[in-house]
Scaffold this motif. Structure first.
Motif, PDB file in Angstrom:
ATOM      1  N   ARG A   1       0.819  -1.204   0.000  1.00  0.00           N
ATOM      2  CA  ARG A   1       0.000   0.000   0.000  1.00  0.00           C
ATOM      3  C   ARG A   1       0.854   1.255   0.000  1.00  0.00           C
ATOM      4  O   ARG A   1       1.985   1.255   0.475  1.00  0.00           O
ATOM      5  N   LYS A   2       0.272   2.327  -0.499  1.00  0.00           N
ATOM      6  CA  LYS A   2       0.940   3.621  -0.501  1.00  0.00           C
ATOM      7  C   LYS A   2       0.401   4.477   0.645  1.00  0.00           C
ATOM      8  O   LYS A   2      -0.771   4.390   1.006  1.00  0.00           O
ATOM      9  N   TYR A   3       1.272   5.290   1.192  1.00  0.00           N
ATOM     10  CA  TYR A   3       0.850   6.195   2.261  1.00  0.00           C
ATOM     11  C   TYR A   3      -0.036   7.296   1.688  1.00  0.00           C
ATOM     12  O   TYR A   3       0.197   7.776   0.573  1.00  0.00           O
ATOM     13  N   PRO A   4      -1.052   7.708   2.430  1.00  0.00           N
ATOM     14  CA  PRO A   4      -2.040   8.665   1.908  1.00  0.00           C
ATOM     15  C   PRO A   4      -1.548  10.103   1.945  1.00  0.00           C
ATOM     16  O   PRO A   4      -0.548  10.417   2.609  1.00  0.00           O
ATOM     17  N   PRO A   5      -2.252  10.997   1.249  1.00  0.00           N
ATOM     18  CA  PRO A   5      -1.902  12.422   1.295  1.00  0.00           C
ATOM     19  C   PRO A   5      -1.900  12.937   2.732  1.00  0.00           C
ATOM     20  O   PRO A   5      -2.739  12.555   3.545  1.00  0.00           O
ATOM     21  N   GLY A   6      -0.936  13.783   3.028  1.00  0.00           N
ATOM     22  CA  GLY A   6      -0.835  14.345   4.366  1.00  0.00           C
ATOM     23  C   GLY A   6       0.048  13.540   5.299  1.00  0.00           C
ATOM     24  O   GLY A   6       0.437  14.032   6.367  1.00  0.00           O
ATOM     25  N   HIS A   7       0.370  12.314   4.924  1.00  0.00           N
ATOM     26  CA  HIS A   7       1.248  11.481   5.734  1.00  0.00           C
ATOM     27  C   HIS A   7       2.698  11.906   5.487  1.00  0.00           C
ATOM     28  O   HIS A   7       3.027  12.390   4.409  1.00  0.00           O
ATOM     29  N   PRO A   8       3.588  11.752   6.470  1.00  0.00           N
ATOM     30  CA  PRO A   8       4.994  12.112   6.248  1.00  0.00           C
ATOM     31  C   PRO A   8       5.633  11.406   5.052  1.00  0.00           C
ATOM     32  O   PRO A   8       6.568  11.935   4.453  1.00  0.00           O
ATOM     33  N   TYR A   9       5.106  10.225   4.698  1.00  0.00           N
ATOM     34  CA  TYR A   9       5.654   9.485   3.556  1.00  0.00           C
ATOM     35  C   TYR A   9       4.671   9.468   2.397  1.00  0.00           C
ATOM     36  O   TYR A   9       4.584   8.503   1.640  1.00  0.00           O
ATOM     37  N   ASP A  10       3.951  10.537   2.245  1.00  0.00           N
ATOM     38  CA  ASP A  10       2.923  10.690   1.211  1.00  0.00           C
ATOM     39  C   ASP A  10       3.418  10.197  -0.156  1.00  0.00           C
ATOM     40  O   ASP A  10       4.450  10.638  -0.650  1.00  0.00           O
ATOM     41  N   GLY A  11       2.651   9.263  -0.748  1.00  0.00           N
ATOM     42  CA  GLY A  11       2.945   8.790  -2.083  1.00  0.00           C
ATOM     43  C   GLY A  11       3.918   7.635  -2.157  1.00  0.00           C
ATOM     44  O   GLY A  11       4.061   6.998  -3.199  1.00  0.00           O
ATOM     45  N   MET A  12       4.619   7.344  -1.070  1.00  0.00           N
ATOM     46  CA  MET A  12       5.568   6.238  -1.053  1.00  0.00           C
ATOM     47  C   MET A  12       4.854   4.964  -0.604  1.00  0.00           C
ATOM     48  O   MET A  12       3.867   5.011   0.125  1.00  0.00           O
ATOM     49  N   SER A  13       5.368   3.827  -1.033  1.00  0.00           N
ATOM     50  CA  SER A  13       4.803   2.559  -0.587  1.00  0.00           C
ATOM     51  C   SER A  13       5.477   2.145   0.716  1.00  0.00           C
ATOM     52  O   SER A  13       6.592   2.588   1.039  1.00  0.00           O
ATOM     53  N   GLN A  14       4.796   1.285   1.446  1.00  0.00           N
ATOM     54  CA  GLN A  14       5.312   0.851   2.742  1.00  0.00           C
ATOM     55  C   GLN A  14       6.681   0.190   2.603  1.00  0.00           C
ATOM     56  O   GLN A  14       7.601   0.490   3.373  1.00  0.00           O
ATOM     57  N   ASP A  15       6.843  -0.701   1.635  1.00  0.00           N
ATOM     58  CA  ASP A  15       8.129  -1.381   1.499  1.00  0.00           C
ATOM     59  C   ASP A  15       9.220  -0.426   1.031  1.00  0.00           C
ATOM     60  O   ASP A  15      10.390  -0.574   1.401  1.00  0.00           O
ATOM     61  N   GLU A  16       8.854   0.579   0.234  1.00  0.00           N
ATOM     62  CA  GLU A  16       9.827   1.576  -0.211  1.00  0.00           C
ATOM     63  C   GLU A  16      10.409   2.327   0.975  1.00  0.00           C
ATOM     64  O   GLU A  16      11.627   2.566   1.051  1.00  0.00           O
ATOM     65  N   VAL A  17       9.544   2.684   1.929  1.00  0.00           N
ATOM     66  CA  VAL A  17      10.017   3.394   3.118  1.00  0.00           C
ATOM     67  C   VAL A  17      10.874   2.475   3.973  1.00  0.00           C
ATOM     68  O   VAL A  17      11.938   2.875   4.476  1.00  0.00           O
ATOM     69  N   TYR A  18      10.439   1.232   4.160  1.00  0.00           N
ATOM     70  CA  TYR A  18      11.241   0.274   4.914  1.00  0.00           C
ATOM     71  C   TYR A  18      12.646   0.137   4.313  1.00  0.00           C
ATOM     72  O   TYR A  18      13.656   0.190   5.024  1.00  0.00           O
ATOM     73  N   ARG A  19      12.694  -0.067   2.989  1.00  0.00           N
ATOM     74  CA  ARG A  19      13.976  -0.298   2.343  1.00  0.00           C
ATOM     75  C   ARG A  19      14.882   0.927   2.460  1.00  0.00           C
ATOM     76  O   ARG A  19      16.087   0.809   2.704  1.00  0.00           O
ATOM     77  N   GLN A  20      14.292   2.090   2.280  1.00  0.00           N
ATOM     78  CA  GLN A  20      15.076   3.324   2.343  1.00  0.00           C
ATOM     79  C   GLN A  20      15.570   3.581   3.763  1.00  0.00           C
ATOM     80  O   GLN A  20      16.734   3.950   3.966  1.00  0.00           O
ATOM     81  N   ALA A  21      14.702   3.387   4.736  1.00  0.00           N
ATOM     82  CA  ALA A  21      15.061   3.673   6.123  1.00  0.00           C
ATOM     83  C   ALA A  21      16.134   2.715   6.645  1.00  0.00           C
ATOM     84  O   ALA A  21      17.096   3.134   7.302  1.00  0.00           O
TER      85      ALA A  21
END
Length: 252
Positions: A215-235
């Motif tokens: 899933r992608k993070y919704p508008p207004g979220h700190p990770y707006d537009g990014m997918s959950q795994d994308e944030v995990y991998r980047q972090a």
């Protein structure tokens, strides 16, 4: 296969057994007090190691053979969780799409879909199973549902101990947890800040024969537009973060 899905093609977002974090994103009214942190599912198991000591030294290396053993163990836990929860609630049949989308109330009187309710139950079973298996395979070198703060601009990642998370909640300062990352399973070298691998359990309610997209993070979220795994991998600096799904196993 036991407990096959019922019905034809349906929108995945309606019928997912997903993590509590995703439930909060899809139904913010239900999780308004969580402020973006995974607080809906009680932490049935918290297993973590601190830096230093013989346990940390013993788990410093994560080789391919051990990682494969861990992956297979988590796959077994996902199968076990779905089988136990579905058998307890529906016998030998799977829930229908209508049943998955039905509105129910949890023990605190909050409204959620049956898919979310069953998914929460499956996560509890899967995490308990994971604790038992990983304590044998990698004692001192894993955490279940650890909490991390990730600053997208600076790239800084901060691990919060369970005690720190509890203090934040007790103070009512849940805004401090907004945008926190809570993977289901993290492997590390004895220090939770040194992440070596991460996994997330996913429990589709229907259409269990195909792997759902992240899933992608919704508008207004700190990770707006990014997918959950994308944030995990980047972090965490990982090449991949597998989803662990009943019967389908671990994959991307």
């Amino acid at each position: 296969m036991l407990l096959q899905a019922c019905g034809g093609a349906h929108g995945r977002s309606q019928y997912d057994f997903d993590s509590a974090t995703n439930s909060c994103r899809t139904q913010p009214a239900y999780c308004a007090q969580a402020a973006g942190e995974e607080s809906v599912v009680p932490r049935a198991v918290r297993t973590f190691a601190t830096a230093g000591g013989s346990a940390a030294a013993a788990v410093k290396i994560l080789d391919a053979a051990l990682k494969q053993q861990v992956t297979e163990a988590l796959e077994e836990c996902a199968d076990k969780a779905r089988t136990e929860v579905i058998l307890a609630n529906f016998g030998t049949r799977s829930p229908t799409p209508q049943e998955c989308n039905e509105q129910v109330r949890d023990a605190q009187g909050r409204t959620l879909t049956r898919a979310m309710q069953l998914g929460n139950e499956m996560h509890r079973v899967a995490l308990q199973c994971a604790a038992e298996k990983l304590n044998k395979l990698r004692p001192g070198g894993f955490s279940l549902e650890p909490t991390y703060l990730y600053d997208l601009d600076s790239g800084k990642v901060t691990w919060l101990s369970p005690d720190e998370v509890a203090r934040i909640r007790q103070r009512g300062s849940l805004g401090e947890l907004k945008g926190s990352l809570v993977p289901d399973v993290v492997l590390h070298n004895g220090n939770p800040e040194q992440v070596q691998a991460a996994y997330d359990f996913k429990f589709p309610c229907v259409d269990i024969g195909k792997r759902p997209p992240w899933r992608k993070y919704p508008p207004g979220h700190p990770y707006d537009g990014m997918s959950q795994d994308e944030v995990y991998r980047q972090a965490f600096g990982l090449h991949e973060v597998p989803q662990v799904i009943p019967y389908l196993g671990a994959g991307l």
